[in-house]
Design an enzyme around this catalytic site. Structure first.
Site, mmCIF file in Angstrom:
data_model
loop_
_atom_site.group_PDB
_atom_site.id
_atom_site.type_symbol
_atom_site.label_atom_id
_atom_site.label_comp_id
_atom_site.label_asym_id
_atom_site.label_seq_id
_atom_site.Cartn_x
_atom_site.Cartn_y
_atom_site.Cartn_z
ATOM 1 C CB SER A 197 -21.173 3.633 -5.956
ATOM 2 O OG SER A 197 -22.269 3.193 -5.214
ATOM 3 C CB CYS A 244 -16.142 15.450 21.076
ATOM 4 S SG CYS A 244 -15.573 17.133 20.967
ATOM 5 C CG HIS A 250 -25.886 1.299 -2.604
ATOM 6 N ND1 HIS A 250 -26.507 2.479 -2.278
ATOM 7 C CD2 HIS A 250 -24.600 1.628 -2.926
ATOM 8 C CE1 HIS A 250 -25.634 3.483 -2.401
ATOM 9 N NE2 HIS A 250 -24.482 2.988 -2.790
ATOM 10 C CB SER A 282 -22.790 -2.482 -1.593
ATOM 11 O OG SER A 282 -23.012 -1.105 -1.537
ATOM 12 C CB SER A 317 -22.605 7.546 0.724
ATOM 13 O OG SER A 317 -22.455 8.521 -0.271
ATOM 14 C CD GLU A 337 -2.471 1.790 0.390
ATOM 15 O OE1 GLU A 337 -3.334 1.075 -0.121
ATOM 16 O OE2 GLU A 337 -2.225 2.964 -0.010
HETATM 17 C C1 LIG Z 1 -17.944 9.921 -3.257
HETATM 18 C C2 LIG Z 1 -18.079 8.425 -3.202
HETATM 19 C C3 LIG Z 1 -19.231 7.831 -2.675
HETATM 20 C C4 LIG Z 1 -19.346 6.450 -2.645
HETATM 21 N N1 LIG Z 1 -20.414 5.881 -1.980
HETATM 22 C C5 LIG Z 1 -20.517 4.540 -1.924
HETATM 23 C C6 LIG Z 1 -21.573 3.931 -1.183
HETATM 24 O O1 LIG Z 1 -22.322 4.579 -0.465
HETATM 25 N N2 LIG Z 1 -21.700 2.580 -1.268
HETATM 26 C C7 LIG Z 1 -20.870 1.821 -2.011
HETATM 27 O O2 LIG Z 1 -21.082 0.612 -2.095
HETATM 28 N N3 LIG Z 1 -19.810 2.360 -2.657
HETATM 29 C C8 LIG Z 1 -19.606 3.694 -2.596
HETATM 30 N N4 LIG Z 1 -18.536 4.265 -3.218
HETATM 31 C C9 LIG Z 1 -17.567 3.388 -3.872
HETATM 32 C C10 LIG Z 1 -16.619 2.760 -2.854
HETATM 33 O O3 LIG Z 1 -16.133 3.729 -1.948
HETATM 34 C C11 LIG Z 1 -15.458 2.148 -3.626
HETATM 35 O O4 LIG Z 1 -15.977 1.269 -4.591
HETATM 36 C C12 LIG Z 1 -14.508 1.368 -2.739
HETATM 37 O O5 LIG Z 1 -14.080 2.122 -1.625
HETATM 38 C C13 LIG Z 1 -13.314 0.966 -3.598
HETATM 39 O O6 LIG Z 1 -12.338 0.404 -2.794
HETATM 40 P P1 LIG Z 1 -10.913 0.108 -3.391
HETATM 41 O O7 LIG Z 1 -10.202 -0.709 -2.390
HETATM 42 O O8 LIG Z 1 -11.029 -0.407 -4.790
HETATM 43 O O9 LIG Z 1 -10.251 1.552 -3.576
HETATM 44 P P2 LIG Z 1 -9.387 2.431 -2.524
HETATM 45 O O10 LIG Z 1 -10.029 2.484 -1.190
HETATM 46 O O11 LIG Z 1 -9.091 3.713 -3.189
HETATM 47 O O12 LIG Z 1 -8.064 1.574 -2.398
HETATM 48 C C14 LIG Z 1 -7.090 1.489 -3.408
HETATM 49 C C15 LIG Z 1 -5.748 1.540 -2.717
HETATM 50 O O13 LIG Z 1 -4.711 1.337 -3.665
HETATM 51 C C16 LIG Z 1 -3.602 2.121 -3.248
HETATM 52 N N5 LIG Z 1 -2.694 2.320 -4.365
HETATM 53 C C17 LIG Z 1 -2.917 3.031 -5.496
HETATM 54 N N6 LIG Z 1 -1.826 3.010 -6.282
HETATM 55 C C18 LIG Z 1 -0.894 2.271 -5.640
HETATM 56 C C19 LIG Z 1 0.437 1.898 -5.950
HETATM 57 N N7 LIG Z 1 1.031 2.293 -7.071
HETATM 58 N N8 LIG Z 1 1.120 1.129 -5.062
HETATM 59 C C20 LIG Z 1 0.536 0.717 -3.891
HETATM 60 N N9 LIG Z 1 -0.729 1.059 -3.548
HETATM 61 C C21 LIG Z 1 -1.446 1.819 -4.417
HETATM 62 C C22 LIG Z 1 -4.254 3.414 -2.781
HETATM 63 O O14 LIG Z 1 -3.390 4.176 -1.947
HETATM 64 C C23 LIG Z 1 -5.490 2.903 -2.075
HETATM 65 O O15 LIG Z 1 -5.294 2.745 -0.680
HETATM 66 C C24 LIG Z 1 -18.341 5.641 -3.199
HETATM 67 C C25 LIG Z 1 -17.169 6.235 -3.702
HETATM 68 C C26 LIG Z 1 -17.018 7.609 -3.645
HETATM 69 C C27 LIG Z 1 -15.724 8.224 -4.069
#
Ligand SMILES: Cc1cc2nc3c(=O)[nH]c(=O)nc-3n(C[C@H](O)[C@H](O)[C@H](O)COP(=O)(O)OP(=O)(O)OC[C@H]3O[C@@H](n4cnc5c(N)ncnc54)[C@H](O)[C@@H]3O)c2cc1C
Length: 482
Positions: free
Chosen positions: A339, A404, A49, A343, A45, A31
């Protein structure tokens, strides 16, 4: 040599790590940030869902439904918080009512177990501040809310207990593949080898693909969402997640109760070039304010304690892109996980690992796999006898650091040294809620900084708020000495 390297420790990388820890294989998660769940998984959020709008038959629909159901099991296994508040999708006129009926049809096709269309007066009985302009409501009782980064911590902690390795501050900067293994370059210097590579890099997943593929099959375009947070003491003006009808820009500005009592207003939806540095703007937050008030009356805007923004990993595919690379065998992409990625996260991990294990069926099941992770109960949620017992054993339970949220010094020390310990002020906030209340750390941040310094035997000037360059102090002051 690792069997699997997972790039990214958001909710997806953490869930995949836990899923792989069910097998006898050597797994490393790398990471780039100094904490788990610091990007998309931190700023969303928080809604699990019900799957009322993804296209029937798509991975988004199938994995959302499954994920929603799997969270009930995860609540027991990982001790994560779930708020079963249900949701209302609202319509304002006859045309929108037809659209609401179409969504009900999609919910049926997707297998949403419970849903119903309510008249305004039926919905009003359960949601007394619902705008009187609403004419009809799609009720979705299986919509839940969770605490996303805690889910990622819980999954990662459990994966680590089951044998997974995690390296923070490890940014993947290059990838090569020789005949049968990957050479993964970290921070432009070290090389780590693995047989397989899993790309769970969120908004950067296309950049990872570009490190090794000539023609990546998916592209990520950032879509920013901005929010207000309302103080948890004034959150009782709404009982359900309130959604407008979805549009091409997404699910729209919502009003969303949170597990600790706060209410989120937002998000908007703005395409951005910079996927990595989301900021709030006056115009964006005004949009959120204007649109949230069309859903619900009596929103206490004077009780807003914070605003924030996150960037969605939207891709050039409608659906999640979960596939082995067409160019590089053994590289698996989890692209376009916007999104309902939160979920669907547990189901995404199960789906990917099942696919992988069907091909690489050489790995035995990990016989000592234990799915259980227990979280310490916050001191002030314990009964008085238990509090007295803990205090007698350690009087640091008697020092409240965050007034708090009533978080004690002992709880902060435990968070610093835990399985997934943290050395940053924001890391302690994510783990304990110290700094998450009304004053947003105004009172406790400096105290937390000094406790971190003392516990880790470093100068307070070295303690960062979040990223390593975000130090609170650049030189000594009357109260902060080296
Ligand atoms: C505004 C918003 C609202 C949303 N609301 C919802 C909701 O209500 N319900 C729902 O189901 N989904 C929701 N989503 C979607 C959901 O948040 C994402 O689908 C989910 O968090 C994706 O997780 P992830 O692990 O793929 O991405 P991330 O949490 O971004 O994790 C990816 C990781 O990869 C790491 N990384 C990137 N490049 C490198 C590299 N070169 N080397 C090492 N590490 C790296 C990053 O630092 C990061 O920690 C929302 C998203 C947003 C932005």
């Amino acid at each position: 040599m690792f069997d699997y390297i997972i790039i990214g420790a958001g909710i997806i990388g953490s869930m995949v790590a836990r899923e792989l820890s069910k097998y006898e294989c050597k797994v490393l998660v790398v990471e780039k940030e100094n904490d788990v769940a610091n990007v998309q998984t931190l700023a969303n959020s928080a809604i699990i869902h019900a799957a009322y709008n993804p296209e029937p038959g798509s991975l988004k629909a199938i994995l959302n439904i499954k994920g929603n159901y799997m969270y009930d099991q995860l609540e027991k296994e990982l001790d994560i918080p779930i708020l079963r508040c249900g949701a209302y999708v609202v319509a304002y006129n006859e045309i929108e009512e037809n659209e609401l009926d179409r969504l009900a049809d999609i919910a049926a096709q997707n297998g949403v177990p419970e849903f119903s269309v309510l008249s305004y007066s039926e919905a009003f009985k359960k949601e007394p501040n619902l705008s009187s302009n609403v004419t009809k409501v799609l009720s979705l009782p299986t919509t839940k809310v969770t605490y996303p980064w805690e889910v990622a911590f819980a999954a990662m902690e459990n994966a680590i207990k089951n044998g997974v390795n995690l390296k923070l501050n490890y940014q993947v900067t290059g990838i090569k593949k020789t005949n049968d293994y990957f050479e993964v370059e970290i921070n432009n210097q070290d090389i780590i080898n693995s047989k397989y590579l899993i790309n769970a890099a969120g908004v950067s997943s296309d950049d990872i693909a570009k490190l090794i593929e000539k023609q990546p099959k998916f592209l990520i375009k950032g879509r920013k969402g901005e929010y207000f947070v309302i103080d948890r003491r004034y959150g009782d003006f709404v009982n359900h997640v309130i959604y407008p009808l979805p549009t091409e820009a997404g699910k729209g500005v919502l009003v969303t109760p949170q597990v600790h009592g706060e209410v989120l207003l937002g998000p908007n939806s703005i395409w951005v070039d910079d996927k990595n540095h989301p900021t709030t703007t006056f115009e964006g937050l005004k949009y959120v304010k204007d649109h949230s008030k069309t859903l619900i009356n009596n929103i206490p805007y004077d009780r807003i304690i914070r605003s924030f923004a996150g960037v969605r990993a939207s891709s050039n595919h409608e659906d999640f892109y979960i596939k082995e690379s067409e160019e590089v065998k053994g590289l698996y992409h989890l692209g376009g996980i916007e999104s309902p990625g939160l979920s669907a996260a547990p189901a995404i991990a199960e789906y990917l690992v099942n696919e992988i294990m069907q091909v690489n069926n050489k790995y035995e099941l990990n016989k000592s796999y234990n799915p259980i992770r227990k979280k310490p109960i916050p001191y002030y949620d314990l009964d008085e006898n238990k509090q007295k017992e803990l205090y007698a054993a350690n009087n640091l339970y008697g020092r409240i650091i965050c007034k708090c949220e009533r978080i004690t010094e002992k709880e902060i020390i435990d968070a610093i040294h835990g399985t997934l310990g943290s050395s940053t002020i924001k890391g302690i906030k994510k783990r304990t809620r110290a700094g998450a209340g009304l004053c947003q750390g105004g009172y406790c941040e400096e105290k937390v900084m000094k406790i971190i310094a003392r516990e880790l035997n470093v100068s307070p000037l070295e303690v960062a708020y979040d990223k390593k360059e975000s130090k609170l102090f650049t030189s000594e002051t009357k109260v902060v000495k080296k």
